[in-house]
Design an enzyme around this catalytic site. Structure first.
Site, mmCIF file in Angstrom:
data_model
loop_
_atom_site.group_PDB
_atom_site.id
_atom_site.type_symbol
_atom_site.label_atom_id
_atom_site.label_comp_id
_atom_site.label_asym_id
_atom_site.label_seq_id
_atom_site.Cartn_x
_atom_site.Cartn_y
_atom_site.Cartn_z
ATOM 1 N N ALA A 1 1.319 -1.079 0.062
ATOM 2 C CA ALA A 1 -0.099 0.072 -0.561
ATOM 3 C C ALA A 1 0.807 1.211 -0.089
ATOM 4 C CB ALA A 1 -1.049 0.242 1.057
ATOM 5 N N LYS A 2 0.310 2.365 -0.876
ATOM 6 C CA LYS A 2 1.558 3.371 -1.220
ATOM 7 C C LYS A 2 0.597 4.473 0.136
ATOM 8 C CE LYS A 2 3.235 6.752 -4.580
ATOM 9 N NZ LYS A 2 4.403 6.420 -4.054
ATOM 10 N N ILE A 3 0.952 4.189 1.375
ATOM 11 C CA ILE A 3 -0.369 5.411 2.823
ATOM 12 C C ILE A 3 0.874 6.254 3.048
ATOM 13 C CG2 ILE A 3 -0.338 4.701 4.910
ATOM 14 C CD1 ILE A 3 -2.382 2.850 3.203
#
Ligand code: PPE
Length: 304
Positions: A157-159
């Site tokens: 995930a690109k959080i």
């Protein structure tokens, strides 16, 4: 400095750049749970085109899913909105930043019923790691900050919040005069740059870190595919920092950074100290593809 465009897409409609604001008690602003993408649109012979748009949209939905945020749109609506954002701003080449975040509502860690909001901005963004990064290569330093342990951050995930770690690393090495930080994972192996994946070349073999503690980079995926098509032996395997020191070539990949040669790490010259031949060959092909001069990967482009 950021170069403003005209409009920003917010929750389904376009607002003026200057009016694209949120309440200061926006949940994501306090706790960092938001998902984002970085996408580039390139100007080419046949007009402008967005690089690997469906893959970026998929990753955004994947990030939101991992973070348990329900995006209130279909993938197609998001992809169309991204194209439309480039169009309304009449941008030929730009960087596109979709952001999914938890809006105003309850405070406290449990976001409850707070709305999931979305924005898409696009602006002109030149070379990410400095004007000469792509041609002369950059100087990198291994950061004293460790990349997230796999059970701290789920890097598929690109959080937004994960980037605190990247910012700390980047600040640290910039203060020492370096261009970019390389982070080691919790076991001490190389993971990635503050905002890029990393590749090393030795004896004609290309190696990159496996998908454990790193973002599943779309540029990384493109480079792996191009290398395999060329018959270059490719492995996804952990390596240590000294493997970088003795590599013939090292380069970083990312949407913002593109394909950037690394000429020095921790005060040690990499290879000849100049961008290596395989790096530059892959970079050349990459730019030919994104500009539509090489039609071998037309499917990677979405015309605007
Ligand atoms: N690792 C990290 C940690 C990362 O942030 C990026 C992209 C990558 C790898 C490469 O992924 P891809 O872009 O799909 O090839 N970093 C984005 C944010 C940069 C920023 O400063 O903002 C980018 O390049 O858009």
């Amino acid at each position: 400095m950021l170069q403003p465009s005209e409009k920003i897409w917010m929750d389904g409609k376009f607002v003026n750049w200057a009016d694209a604001s949120v309440h200061v008690l926006t949940h994501s602003l306090h706790y960092g749970l938001a998902a984002f993408e970085g996408i580039r649109c390139y100007k080419g012979r046949k007009g402008s085109a967005i690089f690997r748009l469906p893959e970026h949209v998929d990753r955004l939905f994947g990030s939101a899913h991992i973070a348990m945020m329900q995006i209130p749109y279909e993938k197609k609506q998001v992809a169309d909105a991204i194209v439309e954002t480039v169009r309304v701003n009449r941008l030929e080449a730009c960087y596109i930043r979709p952001l999914v975040y938890i809006g105003y509502g309850a405070m406290g860690l449990y976001p409850g019923e707070n709305p999931i909001r979305m924005a898409i901005a696009a602006w002109q963004w030149g070379t990410y790691l400095g004007d000469e990064a792509l041609t002369n290569g950059i100087r990198a330093k291994v950061s004293s900050f460790t990349r997230h342990h796999v059970n701290v951050a789920m890097t598929r995930a690109k959080i937004s919040g994960y980037y605190v770690n990247s910012i700390l690393a980047k600040r640290e090495v910039k203060a020492d005069g370096y261009d970019e930080a390389i982070l080691l994972d919790a076991d001490g192996y190389v993971s990635e740059g503050s905002g890029e994946n990393i590749f090393i070349v030795r004896n004609g073999q290309l190696k990159t870190t496996p998908l454990t503690s790193i973002l599943e980079g779309i540029t990384r995926n493109s480079v792996l595919q191009l290398a395999r098509e060329r018959g270059i032996p490719v492995v996804e395997e952990r390596f240590t920092r000294d493997a970088m020191y003795v590599a013939d070539e090292v380069f970083l990949t990312g949407t913002a950074a593109e394909i950037a040669p690394v000429r020095e790490i921790d005060g040690r010259r990499i290879g000849t100290g100049k961008p290596g031949p395989l790096t530059m060959d892959l970079q050349k092909t990459f730019f030919e593809i994104v500009r539509g001069e090489d039609s071998s990967h037309e499917s990677w482009l979405t015309r605007v």
